[in-house]
Scaffold this active site. Structure first.
Site, PDB file in Angstrom:
ATOM      1  N   GLU A 264       0.851  -1.187   0.000  1.00 33.89           N
ATOM      2  CA  GLU A 264       0.000   0.000   0.000  1.00 33.89           C
ATOM      3  C   GLU A 264       0.885   1.235   0.000  1.00 33.89           C
ATOM      4  O   GLU A 264       1.838   1.318   0.776  1.00 33.89           O
ATOM      5  CB  GLU A 264      -0.895   0.094   1.246  1.00 33.89           C
ATOM      6  CG  GLU A 264      -1.982  -0.920   1.384  1.00 33.89           C
ATOM      7  CD  GLU A 264      -2.758  -0.719   2.693  1.00 33.89           C
ATOM      8  OE1 GLU A 264      -2.887   0.435   3.180  1.00 33.89           O
ATOM      9  OE2 GLU A 264      -3.230  -1.725   3.247  1.00 33.89           O
ATOM     10  N   GLU A 315     -13.414   5.654  -0.180  1.00 30.38           N
ATOM     11  CA  GLU A 315     -14.214   4.740   0.637  1.00 30.38           C
ATOM     12  C   GLU A 315     -14.922   5.548   1.717  1.00 30.38           C
ATOM     13  O   GLU A 315     -14.306   5.934   2.718  1.00 30.38           O
ATOM     14  CB  GLU A 315     -13.338   3.652   1.249  1.00 30.38           C
ATOM     15  CG  GLU A 315     -12.671   2.750   0.215  1.00 30.38           C
ATOM     16  CD  GLU A 315     -11.752   1.730   0.847  1.00 30.38           C
ATOM     17  OE1 GLU A 315     -12.218   0.621   1.165  1.00 30.38           O
ATOM     18  OE2 GLU A 315     -10.561   2.052   1.031  1.00 30.38           O
ATOM     19  N   LYS A 318     -14.981   4.438   5.737  1.00 27.72           N
ATOM     20  CA  LYS A 318     -13.771   4.162   6.520  1.00 27.72           C
ATOM     21  C   LYS A 318     -13.785   4.961   7.814  1.00 27.72           C
ATOM     22  O   LYS A 318     -14.291   6.087   7.879  1.00 27.72           O
ATOM     23  CB  LYS A 318     -12.517   4.507   5.714  1.00 27.72           C
ATOM     24  CG  LYS A 318     -12.229   3.545   4.580  1.00 27.72           C
ATOM     25  CD  LYS A 318     -10.780   3.576   4.147  1.00 27.72           C
ATOM     26  CE  LYS A 318      -9.897   2.870   5.157  1.00 27.72           C
ATOM     27  NZ  LYS A 318      -8.504   2.739   4.676  1.00 27.72           N
ATOM     28  N   GLU A 324      -8.845   9.761   5.443  1.00 25.33           N
ATOM     29  CA  GLU A 324      -8.823   8.301   5.233  1.00 25.33           C
ATOM     30  C   GLU A 324      -9.825   7.868   4.160  1.00 25.33           C
ATOM     31  O   GLU A 324      -9.676   6.811   3.547  1.00 25.33           O
ATOM     32  CB  GLU A 324      -9.139   7.574   6.543  1.00 25.33           C
ATOM     33  CG  GLU A 324      -8.117   7.763   7.642  1.00 25.33           C
ATOM     34  CD  GLU A 324      -6.964   6.795   7.543  1.00 25.33           C
ATOM     35  OE1 GLU A 324      -6.869   6.084   6.525  1.00 25.33           O
ATOM     36  OE2 GLU A 324      -6.153   6.757   8.480  1.00 25.33           O
TER      37      GLU A 324
END
Length: 343
Positions: A264, A315, A318, A324
């Site tokens: 990642e 997303e 999250k 984030e």
């Protein structure tokens, strides 16, 4: 179409694969996180990835619909084994791991599409309850792959957070957290013995926002004209420095030559200071250019590093800080949020 491979047919399939499969070119992968309530259906994802020449994808758990959508697409996968599965995989006989692979992965996907199994994610730091189960799970799953003659095709490791290092500056002082060594040493021994990579999650963004006093934004973004000199080696970005901190930490424990895979890395487009489309474009663009150019680090100049960008989409469910939720390289309609090329 479901692959539906039986255990008894896998060995002959693998033999055919070794005889007739072409070698793959260098590529940059992408992570396909799915913690959102507004994401496109999996059935639309493969065409999006293919049209952008993405050939390797990390998925975080083996969902049947998701695996089935990738089946026979020629896209290689890193498949995550969820943290909560590790106690069962670690404590049961190898036959349990063998059946788990068949029921959860091989029933939906040809085994030769799988490049890596990622056992848990950042367990040692973020989910320590499962720490004792990581290495036994790695060994049991590896034995299951051996029984299917798949151990040379599918490599096994576990993604580590950069914070498993107790010292990372300068890079030559890289040192693992001593409290984690009872788990890390047998992991490194497995990786060395079976030519598997050390998987690491590397986020210069987090390092920058948590330590702006000592880390400049340009250094995190690959934009600096200055250099850090360490034992005669020059560093002009935090990404390389972090990778070499892991190299130094492994060598300190007597393990040389284990390759790195960055499972990642990425930069958010919104949600906080320094989180912007422009910074994400600059950072990810430089990471891609570096990986596709097969550039090594100062400690390993001839060893290129495979990279998985985080994340395919934003997303919205999250946890944590607002940024984030904003790592997506693509908008939900499939258009790139900013210009970055995967080939």
């Amino acid at each position: 179409m479901i692959a539906n491979f039986s255990l008894s047919s896998l060995v002959s399939f693998v033999f055919f694969f070794f005889l007739f499969s072409p070698s793959s070119a260098a590529s940059v992968g992408i992570c396909y996180g799915r913690i959102g309530n507004n994401l496109p259906p999996p059935s639309t994802i493969v065409s999006l990835l293919q049209s952008n020449e993405v050939t390797t994808v990390r998925i975080f758990k083996p969902e049947p619909e998701l695996l089935n959508s990738f089946s026979d697409s020629e896209i290689k996968l890193m498949i995550g084994v969820p943290n909560e599965m590790l106690p069962l995989l670690a404590s049961n006989p190898v036959e349990f791991s063998l059946q788990w692979l068949q029921d959860n992965i091989f029933a939906f996907l040809p085994p030769t599409q799988i490049k890596y199994l990622a056992i848990g994610n950042e367990v040692f730091i973020k989910d320590p309850y499962y720490t004792p189960f990581v290495v036994p799970s790695v060994y049991n799953l590896h034995q299951a792959l051996i029984s299917l003659s798949l151990d040379e095709i599918i490599k096994i490791s576990t993604p580590l957070a950069a914070s498993v290092l107790s010292t990372s500056f300068p890079p030559s002082n890289g040192t693992f957290n001593p409290d984690l060594l009872p788990q890390i040493i047998p992991l490194l021994r497995f990786l060395k013995d079976h030519d598997s990579p050390l998987m690491i999650n590397v986020y210069p963004f987090f390092s920058y926002i948590n330590n702006k006093k000592d880390i400049g934004l340009d250094y995190a973004l690959f934009n600096t004209q200055g250099v850090l000199l360490d034992n005669g080696l020059f560093y002009n970005n935090l990404f390389d420095a972090t990778l070499d901190s892991f190299v130094a930490a492994m060598e300190r424990e007597g393990f040389r030559g284990i390759r790195l895979v960055v499972t990642e890395t990425g930069w958010p487009t919104a949600g906080g200071e320094a989180a912007s489309l422009e910074n994400a474009r600059v950072y990810n663009g430089n990471v891609v250019k570096r990986a596709l150019g097969d550039f090594g680090t100062p400690m390993r100049p001839s060893a290129g590093v495979e990279v998985f960008l985080f994340d395919l989409f934003d997303e919205d469910e999250k946890d944590g800080e607002e940024y984030e939720k904003h790592f997506g390289v693509f908008a939900l309609n499939g258009v790139k949020a900013y210009d970055v090329n995967f080939s």
